[in-house]
Design an enzyme around this catalytic site. Structure first.
Site, mmCIF file in Angstrom:
data_model
loop_
_atom_site.group_PDB
_atom_site.id
_atom_site.type_symbol
_atom_site.label_atom_id
_atom_site.label_comp_id
_atom_site.label_asym_id
_atom_site.label_seq_id
_atom_site.Cartn_x
_atom_site.Cartn_y
_atom_site.Cartn_z
ATOM 1 N N ASP A 47 -16.483 73.354 36.584
ATOM 2 C CA ASP A 47 -16.743 72.704 35.303
ATOM 3 C C ASP A 47 -16.194 71.284 35.318
ATOM 4 O O ASP A 47 -15.016 71.059 35.606
ATOM 5 C CB ASP A 47 -16.081 73.489 34.165
ATOM 6 C CG ASP A 47 -16.327 72.849 32.802
ATOM 7 O OD1 ASP A 47 -17.307 73.225 32.141
ATOM 8 O OD2 ASP A 47 -15.528 71.974 32.403
ATOM 9 N N LYS A 77 -21.141 67.670 31.200
ATOM 10 C CA LYS A 77 -21.324 67.493 29.757
ATOM 11 C C LYS A 77 -21.647 66.043 29.417
ATOM 12 O O LYS A 77 -21.141 65.123 30.072
ATOM 13 C CB LYS A 77 -20.044 67.907 29.003
ATOM 14 C CG LYS A 77 -19.458 69.235 29.458
ATOM 15 C CD LYS A 77 -18.122 69.515 28.783
ATOM 16 C CE LYS A 77 -17.415 70.678 29.440
ATOM 17 N NZ LYS A 77 -16.759 70.290 30.707
#
Length: 274
Positions: A47, A77
């Protein structure tokens, strides 16, 4: 969850590992070494985020790992300043190039903000339709943000990544996401080390010959929460992964859940306005 590569099937049929490594506030050689160590230990989910400033190093570690791309699950993101339809598409291209990946497994809206996340979501839907992203989701969204998004979109987020740990279990939000087939994922699952002195957790850890961190991570897995503990220390990266050889009792799970105090250590999504 019996193995480090065990996965949950998201609402669009994509398999996402229950367990991975987070890279928040890790940069340069430090993050490159951490990701390399994790991959050597069997981690298959990574991540990152544009704002972390480490997508290039993460990508380089993936490229040099020797692990097949098809065996990896990579999340990044879009940051607040890049929200909006066109700017999100541009931000994705930047992240994709830095990671050295033509396709991202999961792309998230980092924070809901005020008035742009619906346009941002339309951009994510386009990226998914074009095959640039396998799954799309959100981060730090509260129930009212999700309700607003679902009202105007035919695509439900596959994942909602939020702060979640024994002192902040977000039960109402978790229940809402479960009811709408949105997978909850925890950031700061260890509350950044602030639970190490908790007597209940220490007692349970002693019974299993495990660490407090391992008990917390196991509690989250047994609550159907995807976890991405962050560490840049090889021994801790290894320790965090050794949670698949024991199981907490229902009573222990409930006792740990009883530590909830609504204690948030990160920003409140309703107060972080941009």
């Amino acid at each position: 969850m019996k193995h480090i590569t065990d996965s949950v099937i998201l609402n669009n049929g994509v398999a996402m590992p229950w367990f991975g490594i987070g890279t928040y506030k890790a940069e340069g050689r430090e993050v490159a070494d951490a990701v390399s160590t994790a991959l050597e230990l069997g981690y298959r989910s990574i991540d990152t985020a544009a704002v972390y400033g480490n997508e290039q190093e993460v990508g380089e570690s993936i490229a040099s790992s020797g692990v097949a791309r098809s065996d990896l699950f990579v999340t990044t993101k879009v940051w607040n300043n890049d929200q909006g339809y066109d700017s999100t598409l541009r931000a994705f291209e930047t992240s994709s190039k830095k990671l050295g990946l033509d396709m991202i497994d999961l792309y998230l809206i980092h924070w809901p903000g005020v008035d742009k996340y619906k346009d941002t979501w339309r951009a994510l839907e386009r990226l998914k339709e074009e095959g640039r992203v396998r799954a799309i989701g959100v981060s730090n969204f509260q129930i009212h943000h999700l309700q607003e998004l679902l009202k105007d979109s035919s695509t439900a987020p596959a994942v909602n990544q939020v702060e979640l740990h024994p002192r902040f279990i977000q039960k109402e939000l978790h229940d809402f996401c479960t009811a709408h087939q949105i997978q909850i994922e925890a950031w700061a699952p260890l509350m950044k080390g602030r639970l190490q002195d908790n007597e209940l957790l220490q007692g349970i850890a002693a019974q299993y010959g495990k660490s407090v961190s391992q008990v917390i991570l196991r509690w989250e897995l047994q609550n159907q929460i995807v976890i991405i503990p962050k560490s840049v220390t090889a021994s801790r990266i290894k320790e965090n992964s050794e949670i698949f050889d024991f199981e907490l009792t229902d009573a222990e799970v409930q006792a740990i859940s009883g530590l909830d105090a609504g204690e948030r250590i990160g920003s409140d999504p309703d107060k972080l306005l941009f």
